[in-house]
Motif scaffolding. Sequence first.
Motif, PDB file in Angstrom:
ATOM      1  N   ASN A 170       0.819  -1.339  -0.076  1.00 35.14           N
ATOM      2  CA  ASN A 170       0.003  -0.060  -0.119  1.00 35.14           C
ATOM      3  C   ASN A 170       0.917   1.327  -0.136  1.00 35.14           C
ATOM      4  O   ASN A 170       1.697   1.328   0.778  1.00 35.14           O
ATOM      5  CB  ASN A 170      -0.737  -0.096   1.194  1.00 35.14           C
ATOM      6  N   ARG A 172       0.319   4.009   1.215  1.00 32.77           N
ATOM      7  CA  ARG A 172       0.082   4.828   2.353  1.00 32.77           C
ATOM      8  C   ARG A 172       1.218   4.246   3.384  1.00 32.77           C
ATOM      9  O   ARG A 172       1.769   5.086   4.043  1.00 32.77           O
ATOM     10  CB  ARG A 172      -1.177   4.282   3.218  1.00 32.77           C
ATOM     11  N   TYR A 201      -9.678   4.309   5.367  1.00 30.92           N
ATOM     12  CA  TYR A 201      -8.550   3.843   5.748  1.00 30.92           C
ATOM     13  C   TYR A 201      -8.329   3.782   7.330  1.00 30.92           C
ATOM     14  O   TYR A 201      -8.298   4.898   8.018  1.00 30.92           O
ATOM     15  CB  TYR A 201      -7.227   4.548   5.177  1.00 30.92           C
TER      16      TYR A 201
END
Length: 257
Positions: A170, A172, A201
């Motif tokens: 991911n 992120r 999220y």
Amino acid sequence: ANTNTPTLYSIRMRAAQGGPHEQGGKHISGGERLVQSPDVNQAVLELMDKASNHSRGPFDFLNLIVEEIPWEELKLLPPLPVQTEQVASVEAGRDLALTLVGKCGVSPAAGKLGLQLIQSMGHVRGAVVLDAHTGERLDDRGERGVRVSRLDWRPGSYERWLDQHPGLTNPRTKEALALATKVSAAPGAVAELCWSDDPDYVTGYVAAPHLGYCRITRLKSPGEEHGGRVFFIHRSVDLDTYLTFLEQTPVWIGWED
Ligand code: WAQ
Ligand code: MG
Ligand code: MG
Ligand code: MG
């Protein structure tokens, strides 16, 4: 100009809805990159992409700043070690977060204040700096918060890291691990607590110099738009030195070839 040596550029993006942040607009997305001249166009496109079709909604204001950074100032930091804690509920996640920041030297009172702050943060685009002992807010950035910038992965290093962490693809995690590594390296750093303000999220983390980057699978409920970052620090550290490191010192995350 010498065309043989690439130039290093810091790129900062912030997007809001309802006008600029400083005029009360709602924060939609922000991002920071630190890349060499041939990679600037790509990085700008990636930041535009990040702000577009965002789960917090569309933006009607976007600010982009590109500035040259002297190579001599650049520091290289290896990423913090990563672990993931699976939790069954938001309550269990926040309890674990409190325990972890406590182990890093944050007092129970300060830890609770940090949790409460993030729960109520809606449009701060930066982080809040708290005294790890008393929980008192130490920065003077108000609604804006402290924005960590001038950081990125060193070219090639993220790919190397991914080889060692095949499940963690991911973007992120890529971004947050870089940020947490810089924040943990700041003078006076005690611990960081974070979860996203993006409603889709729910995984957040606690990070600290000795703890590393500890992902916690649930720190809020889906749909929740409250989220943010708290940096707990030693009160004895000089605040200007601390903020200058976070905002100004250019850092690449990774390793030498
Ligand atoms: N400097 C300071 N604060 C920041 C910065 C920055 N560069 N970027 C974001 N923040 C603050 C700001 O208040 C945001 O609203 C808030 O953090 C959340 O940012 O799976 O995606 O980018 O490994 O929404 C954790 C990843 C993801 C866990 C966190 O945060 C994992 C995330 P977001
Ligand atoms: Mg963002
Ligand atoms: Mg972000
Ligand atoms: Mg966000």
